[in-house]
Design a protein around this motif. Sequence first.
Motif, mmCIF file in Angstrom:
data_model
loop_
_atom_site.group_PDB
_atom_site.id
_atom_site.type_symbol
_atom_site.label_atom_id
_atom_site.label_comp_id
_atom_site.label_asym_id
_atom_site.label_seq_id
_atom_site.Cartn_x
_atom_site.Cartn_y
_atom_site.Cartn_z
ATOM 1 N N THR A 201 0.813 -1.219 0.000
ATOM 2 C CA THR A 201 0.000 0.000 0.000
ATOM 3 C C THR A 201 0.849 1.273 0.000
ATOM 4 O O THR A 201 0.984 1.922 -1.034
ATOM 5 C CB THR A 201 -0.938 0.002 1.220
ATOM 6 O OG1 THR A 201 -0.160 -0.153 2.420
ATOM 7 C CG2 THR A 201 -1.944 -1.127 1.131
ATOM 8 N N ALA A 296 -10.254 0.390 -3.690
ATOM 9 C CA ALA A 296 -10.581 0.693 -2.292
ATOM 10 C C ALA A 296 -10.930 -0.582 -1.516
ATOM 11 O O ALA A 296 -10.515 -0.770 -0.374
ATOM 12 C CB ALA A 296 -11.726 1.698 -2.223
ATOM 13 N N VAL A 297 -11.701 -1.464 -2.156
ATOM 14 C CA VAL A 297 -12.050 -2.738 -1.526
ATOM 15 C C VAL A 297 -10.801 -3.569 -1.254
ATOM 16 O O VAL A 297 -10.655 -4.170 -0.178
ATOM 17 C CB VAL A 297 -13.047 -3.523 -2.404
ATOM 18 C CG1 VAL A 297 -13.260 -4.938 -1.842
ATOM 19 C CG2 VAL A 297 -14.379 -2.789 -2.490
ATOM 20 N N VAL A 300 -8.823 -2.326 1.788
ATOM 21 C CA VAL A 300 -9.463 -2.717 3.057
ATOM 22 C C VAL A 300 -9.190 -4.184 3.376
ATOM 23 O O VAL A 300 -8.863 -4.544 4.501
ATOM 24 C CB VAL A 300 -10.984 -2.440 2.988
ATOM 25 C CG1 VAL A 300 -11.663 -3.018 4.231
ATOM 26 C CG2 VAL A 300 -11.238 -0.945 2.872
ATOM 27 N N GLN A 303 -5.404 -5.688 4.664
ATOM 28 C CA GLN A 303 -4.861 -5.498 5.999
ATOM 29 C C GLN A 303 -4.741 -6.827 6.745
ATOM 30 O O GLN A 303 -5.541 -7.711 6.583
ATOM 31 C CB GLN A 303 -5.754 -4.540 6.797
ATOM 32 C CG GLN A 303 -5.844 -3.160 6.171
ATOM 33 C CD GLN A 303 -6.652 -2.210 7.005
ATOM 34 O OE1 GLN A 303 -6.584 -2.228 8.233
ATOM 35 N NE2 GLN A 303 -7.413 -1.354 6.367
#
Length: 303
Positions: A201, A296-297, A300, A303
Motif C-alpha cells: 500500500t 478501495a475494496v 481494506v 490489511q
Amino acid sequence: MDYLFVAIGLVGLFLGGDALVRGAVGVAQRLAMPPLLIGLTVVGFGTSMPELLVSVQAALGGVPALAIGNIVGSNLGNILLITGISALIWPIRVSGGTLGRDTAFMVAATLALVPLFWMGWIGRPAGAALVIGLIIYLVISYRTSQDTDTVEEDAGGTLWKSLVWLAFGFAVLLVGARLLVDGSVNIARSFGVSEAFIGLTIVAIGTSLPELATSLAAAIKKHSEIAIGNIVGSNIFNLLGILGATAVVAPIPVETRFLTFDLPVLIAATLVLTGLLLWRPLIGRWIGAALLASYAVYIVMAQ
C-alpha cells in the motif's frame, strides 16, 4: 521532517510527470515513433525506476516482503487506481496495432509469478530469466514499432530540448519518489504497520505516483495512448525487469499471503484491464469509477 518529505515528494512527482510526458511526446514526433511505443518503453521504464530502487534496497536490507509487496502493489495500483483516475479525467481510447501483443506480454508476465510464488523463493536463475523476458519484449517492440501510427501533434522545440525534458522529468521523479517513500515508510512504521502491508500500500502507491503523475498529465493533454502505454509498459517492467533484477541482486523469499491473496487479485485485475483494452473501444468514466472502487475494496481487505 517525514511529513515534509512526503509533501516535497508529491510535488516533485507531479512536476516530473508533466516534464516526462512533454519530453516523450516531443521525442515521439522527432524520431517518428508511435506514442504507444514511447509510453511502453521510455516512459514505462522511467516511471518504474523508483520501484527498482526501493525493491533492491528492501531485498538487500532484509525486508523481502517490502520488495515483493512493492511490485505486486504497484501493478495493482497501476491497473485499478491509475487507470481509474485517468479514465475519470479523460476517457481512454487506444487504437495502437501492437496493443494485443503488449497486453499478452503483461498477462504472461503476471501468470509467470504463479510458479515462482508457489515455490516460495525467487532465486538468481529465475530472476535472470525474467530479465531475459524483458529484453525479448523490448526487441520485439522495437522491430514492430514502425508499423504503428506516429504522433500527430506538434510538440514544438528540437529533439535535444525534448531529451532535456525527459532527463529532467526522470531526475525529478526519482528524487520525489525517494523522499515520498522514505517519509511514508517512517510514518507507517511509527504506527506499527506490517512490512508486507507497507509494501502493498504505502510504498506501492508512493512508487506508483510517477506513473500516476505521468498518466494524469497525458490524460489532461488527451494523449490516451501515452497514458495507457505507460501503465501497461510499467507493469511489464515491474514484473520482468524490477522483480528479475532484484532477485539477481538478492534472492527473494515469498510469503504465503502473496500467493493465496495478492497474486490472485493481481491476475484478475490484469485480465480485466486486458479485456477492456482489447474489446471495448472506450474506457469511460463509469468504468474508471468501478476500478477505483475495486481498489478501495482491495486496500481494506489487504490489511
